[in-house]
Write a protein that holds these residues in place. Structure first.
Motif, PDB file in Angstrom:
ATOM      1  N   GLY A 136       0.798  -1.213   0.000  1.00 32.30           N
ATOM      2  CA  GLY A 136       0.000   0.000   0.000  1.00 32.30           C
ATOM      3  C   GLY A 136       0.831   1.262   0.000  1.00 32.30           C
ATOM      4  N   ARG A 137       1.870   1.289   0.822  1.00 34.15           N
ATOM      5  CA  ARG A 137       2.692   2.496   0.899  1.00 34.15           C
ATOM      6  C   ARG A 137       3.495   2.683  -0.397  1.00 34.15           C
ATOM      7  NH1 ARG A 137      -0.306   1.872   3.578  1.00 34.15           N
ATOM      8  NH2 ARG A 137      -1.118   3.264   1.958  1.00 34.15           N
ATOM      9  N   TRP A 138       3.848   1.577  -1.043  1.00 36.02           N
ATOM     10  CA  TRP A 138       4.535   1.700  -2.331  1.00 36.02           C
ATOM     11  C   TRP A 138       3.571   2.228  -3.385  1.00 36.02           C
ATOM     12  CZ3 TRP A 138       9.047   2.337  -4.349  1.00 36.02           C
ATOM     13  CH2 TRP A 138       9.277   2.058  -5.688  1.00 36.02           C
ATOM     14  N   MET A 139       2.320   1.753  -3.354  1.00 34.04           N
ATOM     15  CA  MET A 139       1.342   2.198  -4.340  1.00 34.04           C
ATOM     16  C   MET A 139       0.915   3.642  -4.126  1.00 34.04           C
ATOM     17  SD  MET A 139       1.503  -0.356  -6.123  1.00 34.04           S
ATOM     18  CE  MET A 139       0.559   0.448  -7.400  1.00 34.04           C
ATOM     19  N   ASP A 140       1.268   4.235  -2.972  1.00 38.16           N
ATOM     20  CA  ASP A 140       1.030   5.671  -2.797  1.00 38.16           C
ATOM     21  C   ASP A 140       1.715   6.487  -3.888  1.00 38.16           C
ATOM     22  OD1 ASP A 140      -0.557   5.423  -0.540  1.00 38.16           O
ATOM     23  OD2 ASP A 140       1.105   5.676   0.877  1.00 38.16           O
ATOM     24  N   VAL A 141       2.805   5.952  -4.432  1.00 36.08           N
ATOM     25  CA  VAL A 141       3.517   6.642  -5.515  1.00 36.08           C
ATOM     26  C   VAL A 141       2.580   6.875  -6.694  1.00 36.08           C
ATOM     27  CG1 VAL A 141       5.437   6.465  -7.159  1.00 36.08           C
ATOM     28  CG2 VAL A 141       5.739   5.669  -4.810  1.00 36.08           C
TER      29      VAL A 141
END
Length: 217
Positions: A136-141
């Motif tokens: 999820g935090r990577w997909m924040d990009v």
């Protein structure tokens, strides 16, 4: 480290077959690669998806591509004080040390990471919103790309493919936030390329900045 185990037998057999055939028939080439080091002309940033096989698509041999893979082929913005350094470190090495001439961002159809971003941003995957979710935090990009796709008022079934291509554009934009990339591009030493491939059909499209659209290669 007691958790590490020997390779499964099928991988051992495949390795032994490769060593006895491909490597044996090209041993001089492999020794040259080992002693002279790598001189790839291009870096490819692609997805971790096992169906995306960059070297096969371009018929490339060892030593031709410097390849970095991550979920949804994303490049984060330049944030030296951030915590997404794996891709940034690979990028820095390729541009400043290897001095690649081309930098390719390769996206693909039916990307699970992109679908995860759609689900997360639309409220259908609350587990990805958790601070403890690495995905999820990577997909924040990719959130800025998701916002742009939503503005287009597409049918729900069209959003994932649109976001797959938006992921490429987000990455191309973020690449230019790295000073060493920006400098190399502006001096003509480096060119950026955005590609999208359809896994099932084998089609390849490139981003044409003049038309602001993806077109067949």
């Amino acid at each position: 480290m007691h958790n590490a185990k020997p390779l499964p037998s099928y991988l051992v057999q495949r390795y032994q077959g490769w060593k006895a055939t491909t490597h044996a028939e090209n041993s001089a080439w492999y020794r040259r690669l080992a002693t002279e080091g790598q001189r790839p002309r291009a870096m490819v940033i692609s997805c971790c998806d096992s169906r995306v096989h960059v070297t096969s698509i371009f018929g490339a041999d060892q030593g031709e591509f410097f390849i970095h893979r991550n979920i949804a082929n994303l490049v984060p913005p330049c944030e030296p004080d951030g915590n997404k350094h794996g891709t940034s470190a690979a990028l820095e090495y390729a541009v400043t040390a290897l001095k690649v001439s081309h930098l390719i961002v390769l996206g693909h159809s039916l990307c699970g990471g992109v679908q995860g971003c759609v689900d997360m941003c639309s409220g259908n995957a609350p587990e990805l919103e958790e601070k403890t979710s690495f995905v999820g935090r990577w997909m924040d990009v990719l959130r800025p790309g998701y916002d742009r796709v939503k503005e287009r008022n597409l049918a729900p079934e069209e959003e994932p493919r649109a976001l797959e291509k938006e992921a490429i554009l987000v990455s191309l934009s973020n690449l230019m936030t790295f000073p060493f990339v920006k400098s190399a591009v502006e001096s003509g030493e480096l060119t950026l390329h955005g590609l999208w491939t359809d896994i099932g059909e084998g089609d390849l499209e490139f981003y044409n900045a003049k038309t602001d659209d993806f077109e067949p290669v």
